[in-house]
Write an enzyme that holds these catalytic residues in place. Sequence first.
Site, PDB file in Angstrom:
ATOM      1  N   LYS A  35       0.813  -1.214   0.000  1.00  0.00           N
ATOM      2  CA  LYS A  35       0.000   0.000   0.000  1.00  0.00           C
ATOM      3  C   LYS A  35       0.851   1.271   0.000  1.00  0.00           C
ATOM      4  O   LYS A  35       0.485   2.256  -0.637  1.00  0.00           O
ATOM      5  CB  LYS A  35      -0.957   0.015   1.192  1.00  0.00           C
ATOM      6  CG  LYS A  35      -0.324   0.343   2.533  1.00  0.00           C
ATOM      7  CD  LYS A  35      -1.359   0.520   3.610  1.00  0.00           C
ATOM      8  CE  LYS A  35      -0.716   0.822   4.951  1.00  0.00           C
ATOM      9  NZ  LYS A  35      -0.039   2.134   4.987  1.00  0.00           N
ATOM     10  N   THR A  36       1.983   1.266   0.704  1.00  0.00           N
ATOM     11  CA  THR A  36       2.826   2.470   0.741  1.00  0.00           C
ATOM     12  C   THR A  36       3.374   2.779  -0.644  1.00  0.00           C
ATOM     13  O   THR A  36       3.425   3.947  -1.069  1.00  0.00           O
ATOM     14  CB  THR A  36       3.985   2.282   1.741  1.00  0.00           C
ATOM     15  OG1 THR A  36       3.451   1.975   3.031  1.00  0.00           O
ATOM     16  CG2 THR A  36       4.826   3.544   1.835  1.00  0.00           C
ATOM     17  N   ASP A 220      -4.114   7.792   4.259  1.00  0.00           N
ATOM     18  CA  ASP A 220      -3.566   6.480   4.611  1.00  0.00           C
ATOM     19  C   ASP A 220      -4.299   5.930   5.831  1.00  0.00           C
ATOM     20  O   ASP A 220      -4.711   6.690   6.718  1.00  0.00           O
ATOM     21  CB  ASP A 220      -2.071   6.630   4.913  1.00  0.00           C
ATOM     22  CG  ASP A 220      -1.360   5.289   5.031  1.00  0.00           C
ATOM     23  OD1 ASP A 220      -1.934   4.260   4.620  1.00  0.00           O
ATOM     24  OD2 ASP A 220      -0.212   5.268   5.527  1.00  0.00           O
ATOM     25  N   GLU A 221      -4.464   4.602   5.905  1.00  0.00           N
ATOM     26  CA  GLU A 221      -5.051   3.915   7.068  1.00  0.00           C
ATOM     27  C   GLU A 221      -6.433   4.472   7.417  1.00  0.00           C
ATOM     28  O   GLU A 221      -6.722   4.800   8.579  1.00  0.00           O
ATOM     29  CB  GLU A 221      -4.120   4.030   8.287  1.00  0.00           C
ATOM     30  CG  GLU A 221      -2.699   3.529   8.042  1.00  0.00           C
ATOM     31  CD  GLU A 221      -2.565   2.011   8.058  1.00  0.00           C
ATOM     32  OE1 GLU A 221      -3.602   1.327   7.967  1.00  0.00           O
ATOM     33  OE2 GLU A 221      -1.429   1.523   8.139  1.00  0.00           O
ATOM     34  N   GLN A 251      -7.950  -4.970   9.073  1.00  0.00           N
ATOM     35  CA  GLN A 251      -6.877  -4.635  10.015  1.00  0.00           C
ATOM     36  C   GLN A 251      -7.268  -3.472  10.929  1.00  0.00           C
ATOM     37  O   GLN A 251      -6.401  -2.784  11.464  1.00  0.00           O
ATOM     38  CB  GLN A 251      -5.591  -4.301   9.262  1.00  0.00           C
ATOM     39  CG  GLN A 251      -5.007  -5.476   8.489  1.00  0.00           C
ATOM     40  CD  GLN A 251      -3.621  -5.182   7.957  1.00  0.00           C
ATOM     41  OE1 GLN A 251      -2.624  -5.195   8.687  1.00  0.00           O
ATOM     42  NE2 GLN A 251      -3.544  -4.913   6.666  1.00  0.00           N
ATOM     43  N   ARG A 607       1.582 -11.242  10.134  1.00  0.00           N
ATOM     44  CA  ARG A 607       2.922 -10.684  10.376  1.00  0.00           C
ATOM     45  C   ARG A 607       3.998 -11.677   9.955  1.00  0.00           C
ATOM     46  O   ARG A 607       5.166 -11.303   9.787  1.00  0.00           O
ATOM     47  CB  ARG A 607       3.145 -10.364  11.869  1.00  0.00           C
ATOM     48  CG  ARG A 607       2.231  -9.351  12.527  1.00  0.00           C
ATOM     49  CD  ARG A 607       2.078  -8.092  11.744  1.00  0.00           C
ATOM     50  NE  ARG A 607       0.915  -8.155  10.867  1.00  0.00           N
ATOM     51  CZ  ARG A 607       0.684  -7.316   9.872  1.00  0.00           C
ATOM     52  NH1 ARG A 607       1.542  -6.370   9.593  1.00  0.00           N
ATOM     53  NH2 ARG A 607      -0.403  -7.428   9.125  1.00  0.00           N
TER      54      ARG A 607
END
Length: 655
Positions: A35-36, A220-221, A251, A607
Site C-alpha cells: 500500500k505504501t 492512509d489507514e 486490520q 505478520r
Amino acid sequence: MDLDTLLSDLNDAQRRAVCLEGGRALVLAGAGSGKTRVLTRRAAYLIRFTGLSPFALLAVTFTNKAAGEMRGRISELLGIATSGMWVGTFHGIAHRLLRQHAEQAGLPEGFQILDADDQLRLVKRVLRARGTDENRLPPRQVRGFIAARKEEGVRPEAVVTEGHRYQQELLEIYRDYEESCRRGGLVDFAELLLRADELLAGDEGLLAHYRRRFQHILVDELQDTNAMQYRWLTRLIGEGTGLFAVGDDDQSIYGWRGARVENMDRLCRELAPVEIVRLEQNYRSTATILQAANHLIAHNDKRLGKNLWTSGDQGEPITLYRAFNEVDEARWVIDRINDWIEEEGYQAGDFAILYRSNAQSRAFEEALIAHRLPYRVYGGVRFFERAEVKDALAYLRLVMTRHDDASFERAVVTPPRGVGAKTLDAIRTAARAQNTSLWSAAQQLVAHKQLAARARNAVHAFLELIDDLEQRVAGEPLQHQAEHAISSTGLRHHYERDESRLENLDELVSAARSFAHEGSRAGGAEAHETEPLLDFLTHAALEAGEGQAADWGASVQLMSLHAAKGLEFPVVFLTGLEEGLFPHYLSADDPVRLEEERRLCYVGMTRARTRLCLTCAEVRRIHGRDQEARPSRFLGELPLETLDEVRPSIRIRLR
C-alpha cells in the site's frame, strides 16, 4: 521519469489504482500488498502526469514516520523538494492550519501544545483546585474522558450526562480544564483537530479557500480514523475534490481508542460515487498462512471483502502446540527459537513472540534469560520494570529492610496518601542532616511532631501500614506475600480502572508462585539458606537489569498484537490462544468487539513471512488463580489442513 518506469514494478491492481482518472477511490489494501508503494506512486502520478501542483495535494497519514517516508519517496521519484508540501499526520496538518489562522481560531499567536505528560499535570492541577480526591477520580481517567469527548467532536455544553452524578462531575472538570487551557493559551492533541474543524466550519470563506487549494487528497489507514478525523477530513472535500483513500477494514484493531471501521463504508455512501480497488496479492506470507488467515477473517460479517493470495511458495503447515501451562508454553517457544538458531541459521531478530496481554511477556522473558537469548519488548517495558510491578515490589522491599530509600520514596506516594512533595522534601532534608535513612528520619519527624498535623498523620499512617504488612506476610507463602503487597496497600484499588495494570499485578503473584515452586523443586540446603522473599526480590532486580538487547536486529522481539501492526518477521509465535484471553473475556459476548478481536488475530497471523506457530495452554494462571483453559474459538475457525499439531496424543477439539 516516464509512465512505464513509474509503473514498472507494480502488479495489475496496483497500476489500476495509481492511474485512476480523477474522482474518488477507496483502495482496499490487504496485509503485505504494497500500500505504501501505491500511495507514493499515486502522488507522483498526479504531480507528473496530470499536472497537479505539489502544493495542491494534501496527504494525511497517522505517524510522522509514515509522513516522512512519503515525502522522501515522492522526492526521490520526482526529483523535487517536498518540504513545502502538505504531507503530514492529522494532528500535524491541523496544527499547521491553526498556526496560520490562530486569530480566526480564537487562539493566541504563540499558543503552546500540551504533550501527554503536560496534559496530565494540568488535569491534576484542575483536580486539586476543585478539591477532588485523585483516588476517586484518577487523573489518567479524567484525561481519557476529556480526550474521548474531543475525539467525538463534543464540547462540554454538548455532553449529555442524563443526570448521572459521576458523569456530571467529569463534565464540570472538563469545563474547568478548558478554561485553564484558554487562560494559558494551551492546546492538547485532541484539541488540535477539533479546533481546526471548528475553524473551517465557522468560516465559509476560509473553507472555500482550502477546498480550492487542495484539489486532491490522499489518506492512509482510513480504517483507523475516529469520528473527529473523519468529520474534519470530509469537510475539506468539496464538489470537485479528488480523493484517494487507502485502508483495510480487516486490520481495524483500534476501536478501543476511538477508531471506527465503519468510516470506510460510510465514506463510500456519503461521497458516492467512490470506486473500490482491491489489492489482494500478498508479497509477505506463504500461501498456507494466507489460506488460514483468509479462512479466519471470513467469519466476520461486516466486511468490504477481499481474499489475499500469493504467487510465492505454499510453505509449511502452521504449527499448533497445546502447552500444559504458561511455563510449558514459554519453554516450548524458546526451545524452538534456540533450536532453529543453532540448526537452521536463523538470527535472534528473525523471531517475534506476540501476545494479547502485556502480562504474558513475563514467562517468555524468564525463559529467554534462562537460555541467554537477548530480547527486546517492543513498544513496551520489560515486566519487572513496569511501574505497577515496581510499586508492589517497593512495598515488599520495605518489608525486608526499612532503610531502602528508593522503595520508601516510591511506596509513600503510590497510591497517593496525603504525603506531598513538600513533606517528602522535609523527610529528605532530615535524613541528610541526621545521616540516616528516610524511614528513620520519618519516624523522628513524626515522634517529635516536626511536621504539620495533616502531613504528620499521613506519614504516621504509612509507617504503620508497612509494619502491619510485615505482620501480614510473616510465614505466608511467597505468592500470598505478593498478593498482600498489592491488596492491603491499596495498589489494587488504585489501579482498578486499568485492566492491563491489574493483569500485570496478577502476573506478579503468578511470578512469585512459580519462583517458589521452582525453589522447592530445587531442594537441598541452598534452597533454605536465605529468606524466600529476599531471593525473589533479588531475582526481580536481576531480571530487570539484564537480557534486553540494545540492537533490535540481534534480539528476539516480544510485543502485544496491537504493537505488531505494520511489522513483519520471518517467524511468528502467536501465543495464548484461549477463550477469555484471546478473544479477551470483555469482548467474547459483544459481536462488535468480537469481530475486532478476530481482526487482531488476523493481523497477528499475517505478520509471519515463512513460519507461523500458534500456542495455547490447558491451564493458565489468570487474576491470581489457576484456571482450566479452553482453546480459542479462533483455532476452530482455521482450516484443519493448514495445521500441524505437534502433540497429536492430546488432540484439541477444534470443531
